[in-house]
Design an enzyme around this catalytic site. Structure first.
Site, PDB file in Angstrom:
ATOM      1  N   THR A  80      45.762  37.664  36.402  1.00 44.56           N
ATOM      2  CA  THR A  80      45.158  37.578  35.063  1.00 44.56           C
ATOM      3  C   THR A  80      45.824  38.472  34.019  1.00 44.56           C
ATOM      4  O   THR A  80      46.325  39.552  34.343  1.00 44.56           O
ATOM      5  CB  THR A  80      43.661  37.967  35.139  1.00 44.56           C
ATOM      6  OG1 THR A  80      43.148  38.138  33.807  1.00 44.56           O
ATOM      7  CG2 THR A  80      43.451  39.292  35.867  1.00 44.56           C
ATOM      8  N   GLU A 104      44.224  40.229  32.103  1.00 44.56           N
ATOM      9  CA  GLU A 104      43.458  41.483  32.064  1.00 44.56           C
ATOM     10  C   GLU A 104      44.229  42.624  32.714  1.00 44.56           C
ATOM     11  O   GLU A 104      43.905  43.792  32.512  1.00 44.56           O
ATOM     12  CB  GLU A 104      42.121  41.297  32.793  1.00 44.56           C
ATOM     13  CG  GLU A 104      41.018  40.721  31.940  1.00 44.56           C
ATOM     14  CD  GLU A 104      40.490  41.706  30.904  1.00 44.56           C
ATOM     15  OE1 GLU A 104      40.140  42.835  31.260  1.00 44.56           O
ATOM     16  OE2 GLU A 104      40.442  41.328  29.717  1.00 44.56           O
ATOM     17  N   TYR A 122      37.434  44.976  37.160  1.00 45.43           N
ATOM     18  CA  TYR A 122      37.963  43.637  37.422  1.00 45.43           C
ATOM     19  C   TYR A 122      39.494  43.643  37.332  1.00 45.43           C
ATOM     20  O   TYR A 122      40.185  43.153  38.229  1.00 45.43           O
ATOM     21  CB  TYR A 122      37.374  42.647  36.410  1.00 45.43           C
ATOM     22  CG  TYR A 122      38.067  41.302  36.373  1.00 45.43           C
ATOM     23  CD1 TYR A 122      37.837  40.351  37.368  1.00 45.43           C
ATOM     24  CD2 TYR A 122      38.954  40.973  35.338  1.00 45.43           C
ATOM     25  CE1 TYR A 122      38.483  39.119  37.339  1.00 45.43           C
ATOM     26  CE2 TYR A 122      39.595  39.741  35.297  1.00 45.43           C
ATOM     27  CZ  TYR A 122      39.352  38.826  36.303  1.00 45.43           C
ATOM     28  OH  TYR A 122      40.001  37.612  36.270  1.00 45.43           O
ATOM     29  N   LYS A 160      42.117  42.900  40.344  1.00 45.68           N
ATOM     30  CA  LYS A 160      43.093  41.799  40.229  1.00 45.68           C
ATOM     31  C   LYS A 160      44.518  42.319  40.411  1.00 45.68           C
ATOM     32  O   LYS A 160      45.376  41.613  40.940  1.00 45.68           O
ATOM     33  CB  LYS A 160      42.952  41.109  38.875  1.00 45.68           C
ATOM     34  CG  LYS A 160      41.838  40.087  38.820  1.00 45.68           C
ATOM     35  CD  LYS A 160      42.225  38.797  39.559  1.00 45.68           C
ATOM     36  CE  LYS A 160      41.120  37.767  39.507  1.00 45.68           C
ATOM     37  NZ  LYS A 160      41.403  36.577  40.324  1.00 45.68           N
TER      38      LYS A 160
HETATM   39  P1  NAP Z   1      34.547  31.338  37.539  1.00 52.39           P
HETATM   40  O1  NAP Z   1      34.135  30.118  36.796  1.00 52.39           O
HETATM   41  O2  NAP Z   1      33.803  32.605  37.291  1.00 52.39           O
HETATM   42  O3  NAP Z   1      34.485  31.001  39.097  1.00 52.39           O
HETATM   43  C1  NAP Z   1      34.545  32.007  40.073  1.00 52.39           C
HETATM   44  C2  NAP Z   1      34.375  31.363  41.427  1.00 52.39           C
HETATM   45  O4  NAP Z   1      34.456  32.392  42.434  1.00 52.39           O
HETATM   46  C3  NAP Z   1      33.026  30.666  41.630  1.00 52.39           C
HETATM   47  O5  NAP Z   1      33.230  29.450  42.286  1.00 52.39           O
HETATM   48  C4  NAP Z   1      32.276  31.624  42.550  1.00 52.39           C
HETATM   49  O6  NAP Z   1      31.360  30.991  43.405  1.00 52.39           O
HETATM   50  C5  NAP Z   1      33.435  32.154  43.392  1.00 52.39           C
HETATM   51  N1  NAP Z   1      33.077  33.377  44.104  1.00 52.39           N
HETATM   52  C6  NAP Z   1      32.527  34.499  43.599  1.00 52.39           C
HETATM   53  N2  NAP Z   1      32.306  35.389  44.584  1.00 52.39           N
HETATM   54  C7  NAP Z   1      32.736  34.826  45.740  1.00 52.39           C
HETATM   55  C8  NAP Z   1      32.763  35.238  47.092  1.00 52.39           C
HETATM   56  N3  NAP Z   1      32.319  36.427  47.464  1.00 52.39           N
HETATM   57  N4  NAP Z   1      33.271  34.378  48.024  1.00 52.39           N
HETATM   58  C9  NAP Z   1      33.712  33.147  47.659  1.00 52.39           C
HETATM   59  N5  NAP Z   1      33.706  32.699  46.387  1.00 52.39           N
HETATM   60  C10 NAP Z   1      33.224  33.525  45.433  1.00 52.39           C
HETATM   61  O7  NAP Z   1      36.089  31.665  37.291  1.00 52.39           O
HETATM   62  P2  NAP Z   1      37.231  30.735  36.638  1.00 52.39           P
HETATM   63  O8  NAP Z   1      37.185  30.900  35.169  1.00 52.39           O
HETATM   64  O9  NAP Z   1      37.156  29.390  37.236  1.00 52.39           O
HETATM   65  O10 NAP Z   1      38.546  31.490  37.129  1.00 52.39           O
HETATM   66  C11 NAP Z   1      39.171  31.141  38.359  1.00 52.39           C
HETATM   67  C12 NAP Z   1      40.019  32.323  38.822  1.00 52.39           C
HETATM   68  O11 NAP Z   1      41.003  32.629  37.839  1.00 52.39           O
HETATM   69  C13 NAP Z   1      39.253  33.616  39.024  1.00 52.39           C
HETATM   70  O12 NAP Z   1      39.853  34.306  40.087  1.00 52.39           O
HETATM   71  C14 NAP Z   1      39.463  34.376  37.726  1.00 52.39           C
HETATM   72  O13 NAP Z   1      39.335  35.767  37.939  1.00 52.39           O
HETATM   73  C15 NAP Z   1      40.881  33.971  37.400  1.00 52.39           C
HETATM   74  N6  NAP Z   1      41.237  33.940  35.980  1.00 52.39           N
HETATM   75  C16 NAP Z   1      40.470  33.254  35.100  1.00 52.39           C
HETATM   76  C17 NAP Z   1      40.851  33.183  33.775  1.00 52.39           C
HETATM   77  C18 NAP Z   1      40.042  32.409  32.764  1.00 52.39           C
HETATM   78  O14 NAP Z   1      40.266  32.612  31.560  1.00 52.39           O
HETATM   79  N7  NAP Z   1      39.168  31.517  33.193  1.00 52.39           N
HETATM   80  C19 NAP Z   1      42.030  33.819  33.356  1.00 52.39           C
HETATM   81  C20 NAP Z   1      42.796  34.491  34.299  1.00 52.39           C
HETATM   82  C21 NAP Z   1      42.402  34.538  35.621  1.00 52.39           C
HETATM   83  P3  NAP Z   1      29.756  31.003  43.176  1.00 52.39           P
HETATM   84  O15 NAP Z   1      29.438  29.728  42.476  1.00 52.39           O
HETATM   85  O16 NAP Z   1      29.217  31.022  44.557  1.00 52.39           O
HETATM   86  O17 NAP Z   1      29.447  32.222  42.372  1.00 52.39           O
HETATM   87  O1  G4F Z   2      34.735  35.781  27.354  1.00 52.53           O
HETATM   88  P1  G4F Z   2      34.951  37.128  27.916  1.00 52.53           P
HETATM   89  O2  G4F Z   2      33.891  37.671  28.803  1.00 52.53           O
HETATM   90  O3  G4F Z   2      36.371  37.093  28.605  1.00 52.53           O
HETATM   91  P2  G4F Z   2      37.393  38.251  29.043  1.00 52.53           P
HETATM   92  O4  G4F Z   2      36.727  39.561  29.141  1.00 52.53           O
HETATM   93  O5  G4F Z   2      38.561  38.162  28.126  1.00 52.53           O
HETATM   94  O6  G4F Z   2      37.799  37.781  30.508  1.00 52.53           O
HETATM   95  C1  G4F Z   2      38.111  36.419  30.784  1.00 52.53           C
HETATM   96  O7  G4F Z   2      39.505  36.227  30.624  1.00 52.53           O
HETATM   97  C2  G4F Z   2      40.332  36.973  31.542  1.00 52.53           C
HETATM   98  C3  G4F Z   2      41.798  36.661  31.197  1.00 52.53           C
HETATM   99  O8  G4F Z   2      42.234  37.488  30.167  1.00 52.53           O
HETATM  100  C4  G4F Z   2      39.979  36.543  32.957  1.00 52.53           C
HETATM  101  F1  G4F Z   2      40.782  37.184  33.838  1.00 52.53           F
HETATM  102  C5  G4F Z   2      38.508  36.857  33.233  1.00 52.53           C
HETATM  103  O9  G4F Z   2      38.186  36.397  34.542  1.00 52.53           O
HETATM  104  C6  G4F Z   2      37.649  36.112  32.216  1.00 52.53           C
HETATM  105  O10 G4F Z   2      37.771  34.730  32.450  1.00 52.53           O
HETATM  106  O11 G4F Z   2      35.151  38.187  26.713  1.00 52.53           O
HETATM  107  C7  G4F Z   2      36.116  37.981  25.710  1.00 52.53           C
HETATM  108  C8  G4F Z   2      35.909  39.019  24.622  1.00 52.53           C
HETATM  109  C9  G4F Z   2      35.829  40.456  25.139  1.00 52.53           C
HETATM  110  O12 G4F Z   2      36.536  41.271  24.260  1.00 52.53           O
HETATM  111  C10 G4F Z   2      34.334  40.785  25.082  1.00 52.53           C
HETATM  112  O13 G4F Z   2      34.051  42.175  24.937  1.00 52.53           O
HETATM  113  O14 G4F Z   2      34.650  38.769  23.995  1.00 52.53           O
HETATM  114  C11 G4F Z   2      33.957  40.001  23.849  1.00 52.53           C
HETATM  115  N1  G4F Z   2      32.526  39.708  23.713  1.00 52.53           N
HETATM  116  C12 G4F Z   2      31.780  39.976  22.596  1.00 52.53           C
HETATM  117  N2  G4F Z   2      30.514  39.614  22.810  1.00 52.53           N
HETATM  118  C13 G4F Z   2      31.735  39.166  24.635  1.00 52.53           C
HETATM  119  C14 G4F Z   2      30.450  39.089  24.063  1.00 52.53           C
HETATM  120  N3  G4F Z   2      31.987  38.698  25.885  1.00 52.53           N
HETATM  121  C15 G4F Z   2      30.954  38.159  26.581  1.00 52.53           C
HETATM  122  N4  G4F Z   2      31.203  37.674  27.821  1.00 52.53           N
HETATM  123  N5  G4F Z   2      29.686  38.094  26.061  1.00 52.53           N
HETATM  124  C16 G4F Z   2      29.386  38.536  24.806  1.00 52.53           C
HETATM  125  O15 G4F Z   2      28.240  38.471  24.375  1.00 52.53           O
END
Ligand code: NAP
Ligand code: G4F
Length: 335
Positions: A129, A131, A157, A161
């Site tokens: 990520t 992050e 987190y 990662k």
């Molecule tokens: P997400 O919607 O939060 O999905 C996370 C998944 O992980 C869910 O299916 C959850 O299952 C599963 N999980 C959590 N704890 C677990 C455990 N102990 N054992 C097995 N499975 C578990 O995340 P996403 O947005 O699809 O992201 C997919 C991956 O990419 C993650 O690793 C995230 O950190 C990474 N990532 C995401 C972004 C982004 O912007 N979306 C960017 C960079 C990296 P449950 O339904 O059981 O909770």
């Molecule tokens: O939507 P966020 O929670 O995403 P964040 O923290 O960027 O993380 C996501 O992207 C990462 C990749 O860069 C992934 F690795 C990670 O798993 C996840 O998918 O927050 C985005 C921004 C932050 O700056 C947060 O402080 O939005 C700000 N924010 C402001 N108000 C909020 C809120 N975030 C959340 N979740 N909820 C709020 O009410």
């Protein structure tokens, strides 16, 4: 004689990316297996209904024996390790669990591949990520973070990662395993969890438009993110595993926007020019340390993999608001 279909095991099958990649792999003719945790996972029924072709295998990323069993059942050509505690704010409140799942869970997956004799035959995608970069002035490159940029994670987190990222690279270097890490910047869409800021906003915008709520409570509004569409990003994951060699790739849009800009576009979709009266700031949604800005440089993925994006920032906001309006009009639950 026709070749037997490829098999893929997806961890995190109930999450946003898990759903998108299940769909993509099915379209490509894969046999798709998904790891699902818990004795009564609340998302299981939804996955079964939407993706009846997925074979769900019970297991948790913290349970090495369950992961080995999953490898034996799925016998995967490709493993997509998408499971994680993925919410940055939650990771500050649950740092130990985050280290176990998001960090050590990666080691458990790699060991399960190796221990079941699949080190040479199974390719692994690790969900790294942006992050990990941290967005601090001293390590922020003008043109955006790329595969060679410095890491400085700012949350439990991000730190977990980074462990996953390095152990994945270590297994590539030590055992010659095909393990590719996608360093993905934020990607969103209609399947994004409502605990993340973009979906929280588009869901609230839809509800405000329909008179179901009158405001939204958010944390800091100035942070900037490089926001793309999840459907485009899972295609990049698959492309990484089809490449000749295992490597690391940044997937990003090369643009960064503040939460305020996201609010502006989202409220404009329902005809509101000034979003400020509808937004209240609540310190509960602020983090002990913030990543001020993320901007990625996807040049390597574009050149080496031929990765392309179809959805731009305004298009992303538009599709999310349209989806949430439709969902709210149909009376589907908000959480
Ligand atoms: P997400 O919607 O939060 O999905 C996370 C998944 O992980 C869910 O299916 C959850 O299952 C599963 N999980 C959590 N704890 C677990 C455990 N102990 N054992 C097995 N499975 C578990 O995340 P996403 O947005 O699809 O992201 C997919 C991956 O990419 C993650 O690793 C995230 O950190 C990474 N990532 C995401 C972004 C982004 O912007 N979306 C960017 C960079 C990296 P449950 O339904 O059981 O909770
Ligand atoms: O939507 P966020 O929670 O995403 P964040 O923290 O960027 O993380 C996501 O992207 C990462 C990749 O860069 C992934 F690795 C990670 O798993 C996840 O998918 O927050 C985005 C921004 C932050 O700056 C947060 O402080 O939005 C700000 N924010 C402001 N108000 C909020 C809120 N975030 C959340 N979740 N909820 C709020 O009410």
């Amino acid at each position: 004689m026709s070749e037997s279909p490829k098999s893929a095991l997806v961890t995190g099958i109930t999450g946003q990316d898990g759903c998108h990649i299940a769909e993509l792999l099915h379209e490509k003719g894969y046999e798709v297996h998904g790891l699902i945790r818990g004795q009564n996972n609340p998302r299981k029924a939804a996955v079964e209904a939407e993706f009846p072709f997925v074979n769900l295998i019970e297991g948790d990323l913290t349970d090495p024996a369950a992961l080995m069993r999953a490898m034996d059942i799925a016998n995967p050509d490709e493993v997509y390790n998408l499971g994680a505690i993925s919410h940055v704010g939650y990771s500050f409140k649950n740092p130990t669990l985050t280290a176990d799942v998001t960090g050590k869970g990666v080691l458990n997956v790699l060991e399960a591949v190796r221990a079941t004799g699949r080190a040479e035959s199974t390719k692994v995608y690790q969900a790294s990520t942006s992050e990990m970069f941290g967005g601090l002035d001293y390590n922020r490159p003008g043109a955006g973070y790329n595969e060679d940029s410095l890491f400085h994670p700012r949350s439990p987190y991000g730190v977990a990662k980074l462990y996953g990222h390095w152990i994945a690279k270590n297994y590539r270097e030590s055992y010659g395993m095909f393990v590719s890490c996608g360093i993905l910047f934020n990607h969103e869409g209609e399947r994004r969890g409502k605990e993340f800021v973009t979906r929280k906003i588009t869901d609230a915008v839809a509800r405000i438009h329909l008179g179901l709520q009158d405001h939204i409570e958010l944390g800091d509004l100035w942070p900037k993110r490089d926001w793309g569409y999840a459907g485009d990003y899972v295609r990049g994951m698959w492309q990484m595993l089809q490449h000749d060699t295992a490597d690391d790739f940044v997937l990003a849009t090369g643009e960064t926007h503040s939460i305020e800009e996201f609010l502006q576009l989202a409220f404009a979709e329902i005809g509101i020019d000034d979003w400020r009266p509808y937004v209240k700031q609540n310190p509960a949604f602020m983090r002990p340390a913030e990543v001020d800005i993320l901007l990625g440089d996807p040049t390597k993925a574009e050149k080496v993999l031929g990765w392309e994006r179809k959805v731009d920032f305004p298009g992303l906001v538009k599709l999310m608001v349209a989806h949430d309006l439709e969902q709210q009009r149909a009376g589907l639950p908000s959480a």
